[in-house]
Design a protein around this motif. Structure first.
Motif, PDB file in Angstrom:
ATOM      1  N   VAL A 169       3.411  14.063   4.481  1.00  0.00           N
ATOM      2  CA  VAL A 169       3.844  13.459   4.379  1.00  0.00           C
ATOM      3  C   VAL A 169       3.194  11.490   5.261  1.00  0.00           C
ATOM      4  N   VAL A 170       4.239  11.322   4.783  1.00  0.00           N
ATOM      5  CA  VAL A 170       3.343   9.371   5.502  1.00  0.00           C
ATOM      6  C   VAL A 170       4.265   8.985   6.027  1.00  0.00           C
ATOM      7  N   VAL A 171       3.912   8.486   7.650  1.00  0.00           N
ATOM      8  CA  VAL A 171       4.530   8.045   8.744  1.00  0.00           C
ATOM      9  C   VAL A 171       3.671   6.885   9.080  1.00  0.00           C
ATOM     10  N   THR A 172       5.077   5.251   9.614  1.00  0.00           N
ATOM     11  CA  THR A 172       4.977   4.290   9.422  1.00  0.00           C
ATOM     12  C   THR A 172       4.862   4.315  11.039  1.00  0.00           C
ATOM     13  N   GLY A 173       3.768   3.290  11.382  1.00  0.00           N
ATOM     14  CA  GLY A 173       4.120   3.559  12.879  1.00  0.00           C
ATOM     15  C   GLY A 173       2.466   2.351  13.958  1.00  0.00           C
ATOM     16  N   GLU A 174       3.476   2.412  15.247  1.00  0.00           N
ATOM     17  CA  GLU A 174       2.730   1.822  16.120  1.00  0.00           C
ATOM     18  C   GLU A 174       1.253   2.938  16.207  1.00  0.00           C
TER      19      GLU A 174
ATOM     20  N   LEU B 183       0.187   6.100   8.218  1.00  0.00           N
ATOM     21  CA  LEU B 183      -0.710   7.222   8.125  1.00  0.00           C
ATOM     22  C   LEU B 183      -0.088   8.604   7.249  1.00  0.00           C
ATOM     23  N   ALA B 184      -1.236   8.898   6.964  1.00  0.00           N
ATOM     24  CA  ALA B 184      -0.683  10.138   5.806  1.00  0.00           C
ATOM     25  C   ALA B 184      -1.306  11.738   5.653  1.00  0.00           C
ATOM     26  N   GLY B 185      -0.834  12.196   5.942  1.00  0.00           N
ATOM     27  CA  GLY B 185      -1.153  13.735   6.751  1.00  0.00           C
ATOM     28  C   GLY B 185       0.229  15.012   6.499  1.00  0.00           C
ATOM     29  N   HIS B 186      -1.317  15.228   6.651  1.00  0.00           N
ATOM     30  CA  HIS B 186      -0.679  17.592   6.840  1.00  0.00           C
ATOM     31  C   HIS B 186       0.289  17.693   8.181  1.00  0.00           C
ATOM     32  N   VAL B 187       1.843  18.289   7.805  1.00  0.00           N
ATOM     33  CA  VAL B 187       2.770  18.251   9.032  1.00  0.00           C
ATOM     34  C   VAL B 187       1.557  19.594   9.362  1.00  0.00           C
ATOM     35  N   GLU B 188       1.260  20.765  11.064  1.00  0.00           N
ATOM     36  CA  GLU B 188       0.941  21.186  10.830  1.00  0.00           C
ATOM     37  C   GLU B 188       1.373  21.739  12.598  1.00  0.00           C
ATOM     38  N   GLU B 189       1.831  23.022  13.036  1.00  0.00           N
ATOM     39  CA  GLU B 189       1.763  23.220  14.564  1.00  0.00           C
ATOM     40  C   GLU B 189       1.198  23.380  15.207  1.00  0.00           C
ATOM     41  N   ARG B 190       0.771  22.629  16.469  1.00  0.00           N
ATOM     42  CA  ARG B 190      -0.283  23.334  16.845  1.00  0.00           C
ATOM     43  C   ARG B 190       0.341  23.178  18.970  1.00  0.00           C
ATOM     44  N   ASN B 191       0.223  24.398  19.292  1.00  0.00           N
ATOM     45  CA  ASN B 191      -0.222  24.239  21.104  1.00  0.00           C
ATOM     46  C   ASN B 191       1.603  23.924  20.988  1.00  0.00           C
ATOM     47  N   GLY B 192       2.324  24.519  20.254  1.00  0.00           N
ATOM     48  CA  GLY B 192       4.315  24.734  20.346  1.00  0.00           C
ATOM     49  C   GLY B 192       4.786  23.260  19.979  1.00  0.00           C
ATOM     50  N   GLY B 193       3.726  22.049  19.042  1.00  0.00           N
ATOM     51  CA  GLY B 193       4.017  20.702  19.471  1.00  0.00           C
ATOM     52  C   GLY B 193       4.191  21.000  17.434  1.00  0.00           C
TER      53      GLY B 193
ATOM     54  N   TYR C  90       0.967  -1.129  -0.046  1.00  0.00           N
ATOM     55  CA  TYR C  90      -0.405  -0.107  -0.076  1.00  0.00           C
ATOM     56  C   TYR C  90       0.869   1.271   0.171  1.00  0.00           C
ATOM     57  N   ARG C  91       0.358   1.927  -0.893  1.00  0.00           N
ATOM     58  CA  ARG C  91       1.754   3.304  -0.776  1.00  0.00           C
ATOM     59  C   ARG C  91       0.461   4.775  -0.409  1.00  0.00           C
ATOM     60  N   ALA C  92       0.699   5.061   0.352  1.00  0.00           N
ATOM     61  CA  ALA C  92      -0.376   6.348   0.639  1.00  0.00           C
ATOM     62  C   ALA C  92       0.721   8.233  -0.138  1.00  0.00           C
ATOM     63  N   HIS C  93      -0.003   9.373   0.855  1.00  0.00           N
ATOM     64  CA  HIS C  93       0.452   9.931  -0.653  1.00  0.00           C
ATOM     65  C   HIS C  93       1.020  11.414   0.758  1.00  0.00           C
ATOM     66  N   GLY C  94       2.228  11.643  -0.119  1.00  0.00           N
ATOM     67  CA  GLY C  94       3.051  11.573   0.426  1.00  0.00           C
ATOM     68  C   GLY C  94       4.667  11.500   0.823  1.00  0.00           C
ATOM     69  N   ASP C  95       5.462  11.943   1.033  1.00  0.00           N
ATOM     70  CA  ASP C  95       6.526  11.149   1.212  1.00  0.00           C
ATOM     71  C   ASP C  95       7.197  10.878   2.272  1.00  0.00           C
ATOM     72  N   GLU C  96       7.776   9.440   2.538  1.00  0.00           N
ATOM     73  CA  GLU C  96       8.600   8.483   3.815  1.00  0.00           C
ATOM     74  C   GLU C  96       8.853   9.504   4.565  1.00  0.00           C
ATOM     75  N   ALA C  97       8.298   9.665   5.996  1.00  0.00           N
ATOM     76  CA  ALA C  97       9.479  10.523   6.633  1.00  0.00           C
ATOM     77  C   ALA C  97       9.035   9.409   8.241  1.00  0.00           C
ATOM     78  N   ASP C  98      10.214   9.845   8.950  1.00  0.00           N
ATOM     79  CA  ASP C  98      10.682   9.971  10.446  1.00  0.00           C
ATOM     80  C   ASP C  98       9.667  10.984  11.607  1.00  0.00           C
ATOM     81  N   VAL C  99       9.580  10.332  12.297  1.00  0.00           N
ATOM     82  CA  VAL C  99       8.588  11.915  13.202  1.00  0.00           C
ATOM     83  C   VAL C  99       9.525  12.451  13.496  1.00  0.00           C
ATOM     84  N   ALA C 100      11.443  12.405  13.874  1.00  0.00           N
ATOM     85  CA  ALA C 100      11.743  12.845  13.925  1.00  0.00           C
ATOM     86  C   ALA C 100      11.806  14.118  13.108  1.00  0.00           C
TER      87      ALA C 100
END
Length: 636
Positions: free
Chosen positions: A124-129, A175-185, A104-114
């Protein structure tokens, strides 16, 4: 995977490790690459070819000359990219293949949380638990861990309605989604969350576990002072540090339960700060340290059923309301005795792990079947002179070594607060002197901690306590001023208490030659104020030791309790408690502590029998003038 129907004479893909990508509905042409194979769905059949959809935005024609089968509308076929024309039209070629693996390929570039912090606005696309699922009044918040960190993801349905109800706690997702800033994180706003197949999940879990093992490994540090006795505990402390770090990375909250005295605070405050920084390093949510960690003082010298009931109720509510895992309990300067076991058994009903770092005389046979890690100097033929504060400063440094300069004075405060006569105390005091603390300053900090925590009662008093201990305090002048104020008030209140109580102290000399002093703290001391009965007994005891220079035992008693202090007499208070429990029917005796300092409880109507029997046992105790008592076991 069933193979497509194939009759063509054209290209045939190699089946060795062939991968066919199934695109998420949100994928665009940016997610399609030449040479890769894709699963398409036929949406139209013409004389000149068929039209296929790879995703919502990605459709194209497979010309009749490039067909290898005779598909109908709704059939799935495997294609590869042929051409993207200048006008945006796309063509594909059908590929004949019998067996393949679908990914399966989600929309976005594969990225690490860090790496997300610098990617605001990108998809981005993040794969995790999935570590936590929290349904708010608006979106559903998923906490997802990959090998580098943990990120919250907001998924929207109708307000207050669970998004992606098929996604469960502990599953591996893309998990595919847009990176946003919220509450300083950083937060991801989900376009799509998909549970991966079992084979992929197994591979991802293996990678995540390897990354978790590496991240959970404690930092390599050198002890603040060289002390052979302390070296025996080093591996045990590393095991606890590893367990705490791993707990954070697994998304399990931690509850730090500590004795509400100077040593307990010197143990818990550095560890709290180290864990909060570790959480902040690995979670993209700025609120995570507050939600993942709680420091909770305990007045009693053991884990009371009142406390465990409160903790358990809090944990179960958080699981129900916020999707949190049940917490780990970390007991500090408490938790090693048989009296703790009823509370531990209560937690066992919910499989809540328990760590204990303590220096009170332990009952390992009673507690160790119920706990996961146990660090105690008595388990290595050492004793209370290694205080819990000394151990936990090193534990905190194993979690976050950058705290070292902020903590160099804390072991000396712990040692002075608990009257440690350990061989390394001069070295700890020298460390504190390098930070600008004379020995009287250390005593004042200890008194200020006791005074503040007495009035705070069940509150952790985080900001005030941090200022008093000068840990995570940004103003040294404020620290010194508040310590002077609190220590002066404590000294004044102690003097008033001693003035009222001293004339009521009863004295006798035991057959062993030791002095025995008794005080009815219920009737001959101020109540509901500072110092409490335990502290009052300790202060009177210190006064009598200084006056006589001889072995001294002091008992401060109330209707249903007694606080015990000893210098120069080889007592065994935990053993006395065990014997009195068996010998006095209906006495309801319980308690414990150090060998020569402790407290006991009993039923009010049996006070005289219990105390008389206790004195009889103390009278037979061997004189040993090398023995010094430790600090106040409890302010109760």
């Amino acid at each position: 995977m069933s193979p497509p129907t194939g009759t063509g004479n054209g290209a045939e893909a190699s089946e060795a490790e062939a991968v066919v990508y199934e695109l998420a509905d949100s994928c665009t042409l940016d997610d399609v690459e030449e040479g890769e194979l894709y699963l398409g769905t036929v949406n139209g059949v013409m004389e000149y070819g068929v039209f296929v959809d790879l995703s919502g935005p990605v459709s194209g024609l497979v010309h009749a000359s490039n067909l290898r089968s005779d598909p109908e509308v709704g059939d799935e076929i495997v294609v590869e990219l042929g051409e993207v024309r200048e006008d945006g039209d796309v063509s594909f070629d059908e590929v004949e293949i019998v067996e393949y693996e679908t990914q399966y390929r989600a929309h976005g570039d594969e990225a690490d949380v860090a790496d997300l912090e610098g990617m605001t606005g990108e998809t981005v696309v993040v794969t995790g638990e999935v570590l936590q699922i929290n349904q708010t009044g608006g979106p559903t918040i998923f906490q997802v861990r990959d090998g580098s960190g943990i990120v919250p993801c907001a998924a929207f349905e109708e307000a207050g309605v669970r998004a992606y109800p098929d996604v469960e706690l502990g599953e591996i997702v893309r998990l595919a989604g847009h990176v946003e800033e919220r509450n300083g994180g950083i937060q991801l706003e989900a376009n799509e969350i998909t549970v991966v197949d079992e084979t992929t999940a197994a591979d991802v879990r293996e990678e995540l576990d390897a990354a978790l093992d590496e991240a959970a490994e404690p930092e390599e540090i050198e002890p603040l002072v060289e002390w052979e006795a302390f070296d025996k505990l080093w591996d045990d402390l590393r095991d606890v540090a590893r367990r705490l770090r791993r707990t954070v990375l697994e998304g399990r909250p931690i509850r730090l339960r500590h004795h509400a005295d100077g040593d307990g605070l010197c143990a818990s405050v550095p560890l709290q700060l180290a864990l909060e920084r570790f959480i902040a390093e690995h979670y993209q949510d700025d609120e995570a340290p507050r939600h993942m960690l709680k420091r909770l003082p305990s007045k009693a010298p053991f884990y009371e059923l009142e406390d465990v009931t409160r903790d358990l109720n809090f944990a179960l509510e958080n699981r129900e309301r916020h999707g949190q895992k049940l917490p780990m309990l970390c007991m500090l300067d408490n938790g090693s005795t048989e009296e703790d076991t009823p509370a531990y058994r209560n937690l066992r009903h919910y499989d809540i792990p328990i760590l204990v770092v303590d220096h009170h005389h332990p009952d390992p046979e009673a507690v160790e079947p119920l706990i996961d890690e146990h660090v105690n100097p008595y388990l290595h033929d050492e004793d209370y002179r290694i205080t819990t504060g000394m151990m936990c400063v090193e534990l905190a440094r194993m979690i976050d070594p950058s705290l070292t300069d902020d903590l160099r004075h804390v072991p000396a405060v712990a040692g002075v607060s608990d009257r440690s006569e350990g061989e390394a105390m001069p070295d700890y005091v020298d460390l504190a002197k390098e930070e600008g603390y004379e020995e009287q300053d250390l005593k004042d900090v200890g008194e200020a901690l006791d005074y503040a925590t007495h009035w705070l009662r069940y509150s952790d008093g985080r900001e005030l306590i941090n200022d008093v201990l000068n840990v995570d305090c940004d103003d040294r002048d404020r620290h010194e001023e508040i310590v002077e104020f609190l220590a002066t008030r404590a000294e004044r209140d102690v003097e008033e208490q001693l003035d009222a109580a001293t004339s009521h102290v009863e004295h006798e000399t035991l057959d062993s030659g030791a002095h025995l002093y008794r005080l009815d703290v219920e009737n001959h001391a101020y109540r509901f104020t500072y110092p409490a009965p335990g502290k009052t007994t300790g202060k009177i005891h210190d006064q009598k030791v200084e006056e006589t220079g001889d072995p001294v035992i002091t008992i401060g008693y109330g209707p249903d309790f007694a606080v015990l202090r000893s210098d120069g007499v080889r007592l065994d208070i935990p053993e006395y408690v065990t014997e009195l429990t068996d010998e006095i029917a209906g006495g309801g005796v319980s308690g414990g502590g150090h060998l020569v300092v402790g407290s006991i409880k009993f039923v009010e109507g049996m006070r005289e029998e219990v105390i008389d029997a206790l004195v009889e046992k103390m009278a037979d105790a061997e004189i040993d003038e090398d023995l010094q008592h430790s600090g106040a076991l409890s302010d109760d």
